[in-house]
Design an enzyme around this catalytic site. Sequence first.
Site, PDB file in Angstrom:
ATOM      1  N   GLY A 121     -15.076  -8.344  -0.959  1.00  0.00           N
ATOM      2  CA  GLY A 121     -16.033  -9.327  -0.484  1.00  0.00           C
ATOM      3  C   GLY A 121     -15.573 -10.768  -0.618  1.00  0.00           C
ATOM      4  O   GLY A 121     -16.278 -11.680  -0.175  1.00  0.00           O
TER       5      GLY A 121
ATOM      6  N   ARG B  56     -15.617   0.707   1.321  1.00  0.00           N
ATOM      7  CA  ARG B  56     -15.123   1.738   2.243  1.00  0.00           C
ATOM      8  C   ARG B  56     -15.226   3.136   1.673  1.00  0.00           C
ATOM      9  O   ARG B  56     -14.873   4.099   2.345  1.00  0.00           O
ATOM     10  CB  ARG B  56     -13.654   1.454   2.597  1.00  0.00           C
ATOM     11  CG  ARG B  56     -13.461   0.172   3.345  1.00  0.00           C
ATOM     12  CD  ARG B  56     -12.019  -0.282   3.345  1.00  0.00           C
ATOM     13  NE  ARG B  56     -11.131   0.507   4.173  1.00  0.00           N
ATOM     14  CZ  ARG B  56     -10.984   0.382   5.487  1.00  0.00           C
ATOM     15  NH1 ARG B  56     -11.717  -0.516   6.129  1.00  0.00           N
ATOM     16  NH2 ARG B  56     -10.134   1.109   6.157  1.00  0.00           N
TER      17      ARG B  56
ATOM     18  N   SER C 157       0.826  -1.204   0.000  1.00  0.00           N
ATOM     19  CA  SER C 157       0.000   0.000   0.000  1.00  0.00           C
ATOM     20  C   SER C 157       0.864   1.259   0.000  1.00  0.00           C
ATOM     21  O   SER C 157       1.954   1.291   0.571  1.00  0.00           O
ATOM     22  CB  SER C 157      -0.893   0.005   1.237  1.00  0.00           C
ATOM     23  OG  SER C 157      -1.408   1.303   1.461  1.00  0.00           O
TER      24      SER C 157
ATOM     25  N   THR D 132      -4.660   3.429  -7.503  1.00  0.00           N
ATOM     26  CA  THR D 132      -6.018   3.362  -6.956  1.00  0.00           C
ATOM     27  C   THR D 132      -6.731   4.687  -7.209  1.00  0.00           C
ATOM     28  O   THR D 132      -6.262   5.737  -6.763  1.00  0.00           O
ATOM     29  CB  THR D 132      -5.983   3.062  -5.447  1.00  0.00           C
ATOM     30  OG1 THR D 132      -5.321   1.812  -5.253  1.00  0.00           O
ATOM     31  CG2 THR D 132      -7.387   2.976  -4.865  1.00  0.00           C
TER      32      THR D 132
ATOM     33  N   HIS E   5     -13.262  -0.972  -3.139  1.00  0.00           N
ATOM     34  CA  HIS E   5     -12.449  -0.692  -1.949  1.00  0.00           C
ATOM     35  C   HIS E   5     -13.042  -1.384  -0.718  1.00  0.00           C
ATOM     36  O   HIS E   5     -12.975  -0.873   0.397  1.00  0.00           O
ATOM     37  CB  HIS E   5     -12.368   0.822  -1.725  1.00  0.00           C
ATOM     38  CG  HIS E   5     -11.059   1.311  -1.168  1.00  0.00           C
ATOM     39  ND1 HIS E   5     -10.089   1.895  -1.944  1.00  0.00           N
ATOM     40  CD2 HIS E   5     -10.566   1.320   0.091  1.00  0.00           C
ATOM     41  CE1 HIS E   5      -9.055   2.243  -1.175  1.00  0.00           C
ATOM     42  NE2 HIS E   5      -9.315   1.906   0.061  1.00  0.00           N
TER      43      HIS E   5
ATOM     44  N   LYS F  25      -6.960   0.592 -10.237  1.00  0.00           N
ATOM     45  CA  LYS F  25      -7.768  -0.092  -9.215  1.00  0.00           C
ATOM     46  C   LYS F  25      -8.935   0.773  -8.779  1.00  0.00           C
ATOM     47  O   LYS F  25      -8.763   1.969  -8.508  1.00  0.00           O
ATOM     48  CB  LYS F  25      -6.901  -0.408  -7.994  1.00  0.00           C
ATOM     49  CG  LYS F  25      -7.657  -1.006  -6.805  1.00  0.00           C
ATOM     50  CD  LYS F  25      -6.719  -1.409  -5.689  1.00  0.00           C
ATOM     51  CE  LYS F  25      -7.410  -2.118  -4.546  1.00  0.00           C
ATOM     52  NZ  LYS F  25      -7.993  -1.219  -3.545  1.00  0.00           N
TER      53      LYS F  25
ATOM     54  N   TYR G 109      -1.287   6.019  -4.451  1.00  0.00           N
ATOM     55  CA  TYR G 109      -2.337   7.045  -4.378  1.00  0.00           C
ATOM     56  C   TYR G 109      -1.741   8.298  -4.992  1.00  0.00           C
ATOM     57  O   TYR G 109      -0.627   8.705  -4.614  1.00  0.00           O
ATOM     58  CB  TYR G 109      -2.725   7.341  -2.923  1.00  0.00           C
ATOM     59  CG  TYR G 109      -3.680   6.345  -2.307  1.00  0.00           C
ATOM     60  CD1 TYR G 109      -4.785   5.874  -3.009  1.00  0.00           C
ATOM     61  CD2 TYR G 109      -3.499   5.910  -0.996  1.00  0.00           C
ATOM     62  CE1 TYR G 109      -5.666   4.973  -2.431  1.00  0.00           C
ATOM     63  CE2 TYR G 109      -4.379   5.007  -0.410  1.00  0.00           C
ATOM     64  CZ  TYR G 109      -5.456   4.552  -1.134  1.00  0.00           C
ATOM     65  OH  TYR G 109      -6.337   3.671  -0.559  1.00  0.00           O
TER      66      TYR G 109
ATOM     67  N   ASP H 195     -11.462  -7.513  -6.488  1.00  0.00           N
ATOM     68  CA  ASP H 195     -11.552  -7.751  -5.051  1.00  0.00           C
ATOM     69  C   ASP H 195     -12.837  -7.145  -4.513  1.00  0.00           C
ATOM     70  O   ASP H 195     -13.627  -6.591  -5.266  1.00  0.00           O
ATOM     71  CB  ASP H 195     -10.309  -7.228  -4.294  1.00  0.00           C
ATOM     72  CG  ASP H 195     -10.293  -5.703  -4.108  1.00  0.00           C
ATOM     73  OD1 ASP H 195     -11.343  -5.031  -4.179  1.00  0.00           O
ATOM     74  OD2 ASP H 195      -9.187  -5.183  -3.871  1.00  0.00           O
TER      75      ASP H 195
HETATM   76  C1  FNR Z   1      -7.951  -1.068   2.243  1.00  0.00           C
HETATM   77  N1  FNR Z   1      -7.890  -0.922   0.858  1.00  0.00           N
HETATM   78  C2  FNR Z   1      -6.871  -0.180   0.301  1.00  0.00           C
HETATM   79  N2  FNR Z   1      -6.768  -0.076  -1.049  1.00  0.00           N
HETATM   80  C3  FNR Z   1      -5.747   0.603  -1.610  1.00  0.00           C
HETATM   81  O1  FNR Z   1      -5.660   0.673  -2.823  1.00  0.00           O
HETATM   82  N3  FNR Z   1      -4.821   1.229  -0.803  1.00  0.00           N
HETATM   83  C4  FNR Z   1      -4.872   1.185   0.543  1.00  0.00           C
HETATM   84  O2  FNR Z   1      -4.023   1.738   1.228  1.00  0.00           O
HETATM   85  C5  FNR Z   1      -5.952   0.470   1.140  1.00  0.00           C
HETATM   86  N4  FNR Z   1      -6.077   0.419   2.486  1.00  0.00           N
HETATM   87  C6  FNR Z   1      -7.034  -0.373   3.064  1.00  0.00           C
HETATM   88  C7  FNR Z   1      -7.095  -0.501   4.438  1.00  0.00           C
HETATM   89  C8  FNR Z   1      -8.018  -1.361   5.014  1.00  0.00           C
HETATM   90  C9  FNR Z   1      -8.024  -1.519   6.500  1.00  0.00           C
HETATM   91  C10 FNR Z   1      -8.909  -2.098   4.191  1.00  0.00           C
HETATM   92  C11 FNR Z   1      -9.878  -3.073   4.786  1.00  0.00           C
HETATM   93  C12 FNR Z   1      -8.871  -1.937   2.829  1.00  0.00           C
HETATM   94  C13 FNR Z   1      -8.817  -1.654  -0.007  1.00  0.00           C
HETATM   95  C14 FNR Z   1      -8.276  -3.038  -0.345  1.00  0.00           C
HETATM   96  O3  FNR Z   1      -7.192  -2.961  -1.221  1.00  0.00           O
HETATM   97  C15 FNR Z   1      -9.343  -3.915  -1.031  1.00  0.00           C
HETATM   98  O4  FNR Z   1      -9.872  -3.224  -2.125  1.00  0.00           O
HETATM   99  C16 FNR Z   1     -10.476  -4.314  -0.089  1.00  0.00           C
HETATM  100  O5  FNR Z   1     -10.002  -4.613   1.193  1.00  0.00           O
HETATM  101  C17 FNR Z   1     -11.190  -5.533  -0.661  1.00  0.00           C
HETATM  102  O6  FNR Z   1     -12.318  -5.813   0.083  1.00  0.00           O
HETATM  103  P1  FNR Z   1     -12.402  -6.934   1.242  1.00  0.00           P
HETATM  104  O7  FNR Z   1     -11.751  -8.195   0.712  1.00  0.00           O
HETATM  105  O8  FNR Z   1     -11.685  -6.373   2.408  1.00  0.00           O
HETATM  106  O9  FNR Z   1     -13.852  -7.066   1.439  1.00  0.00           O
END
Ligand code: FNR
Length: 417
Positions: free
Chosen positions: A342, A312, A119, A173, A309, A285, A147, A340
Amino acid sequence: QRIYLEGLLGRKPPVPVHPEALEKAASKRMSPEAFAYVAGGAGLERTMAANRQAFDRYRLLPRMLRGAKPPGLEVELWGRRWAAPLFLCPIGVLELAHPEADLAAARAAARTGVPFMVSNQSSYPLERVVAAAREANPEAVVFFQLYHSTDRRAVQSFLRRAEEVGCAGVVLTVDTVQLGWRPRDLDLAHLPFLKGQGIAQYLTDPAFLGALDEPLEGPPFRPKPTLALLKNLLALRQTGKRYGLDLSRMQKAVRRFVATYSFPELSWEDVERVREATRLPLLLKGLLHPEDAVRAVDLGADGVYVSNHGGRQVDGSLAALEALPAIARAVGDKVPVLMDSGVRTGADAVKALALGARAVGLGRPYAYGLALGGEEGVRAVLAHVLAELELTLALSGVRSLAELGPHLLVRENPPPQ
Ligand code: FNR
């Protein structure tokens, strides 16, 4: 077989196999703030729930007696060999789950033979994460997730660093140009970045650090001293020690990070510039609309990564699995499609692969594995998903990954047309 035999010997798996039990166990191990940050989603968490419901809506239709051995899981993507069509999603601030954070997760992925995506908000600098992965497996495949902040020099510098350490690709992303509205974090007043957590990539970046004395736009931040603020400053000073930065430099770094992080104006022109700035494979992404996916491909992206995401960002947005078929159709064979949001089990992964994903990302479950058992915990989570993935394919009469397709699925409860 090994997992079943361990059971025969009365050895329990290192982390719970059932995804809900895994989450529950992690919730007991983690601080309420850390768990809320990982488990939570945007708004009423409707999209988070929809991501799961979408998997329930598709049913596998297995074929019997096809005389097939379990299929090999290996895939080749962007010139690298993956042991399976699975990878660990980029997750920021993993230090909330475990002090070894990204290092442990990267090692676990490397030992399993699947990619790790570092990340932009990692808890260790990219170089250290890549080194940890390679130590575990010299062939480790590591992507860097970017990012795009308003600090263009830092963006360029991050890209150079990803090239220099030999990343397999850059994952840009695009669904998080600002942080989503996340009630669980808001109610706990939990702001890890302000403690200097999850900004390791910046705290080790020459371009970012070189600009710390430049004036920033936006109102000055002069909060009244409270006990909470004092605690955060102490944490900040502690983090600074790891990077040889004193408290005043750390404060400037956090200020600069906060001032440059959000970039709501990010547009296709910026993506074009990123495309021109690196020869590494570039994946976008956070796409849900087929037209965005087609535009990404036209612009020279090497991969399309369907995701919301993990629910989120935009509460009420389409489930990622529901967005996948149209994007896979629109993109065709031009570039691989990843997915991704779920995914909790091997059977989920099979469904996403059948709907057109070439590989499937695991998010929260590995953060829970990390919280419960560090590297071993992540390895166990991966082993469980992979074992079920292999078993589901074999029990469904699928002889190779190439045979996967929508014909393997039946859709229940179709929505009104
Ligand atoms: C993320 N995700 C995420 N994505 C990304 O591109 N950069 C990031 O820094 C983060 N940080 C992050 C923190 C936390 C705590 C979570 C739970 C998720 C999103 C991540 O890459 C991914 O898209 C999701 O977690 C997929 O969904 P599920 O499998 O958690 O349901």
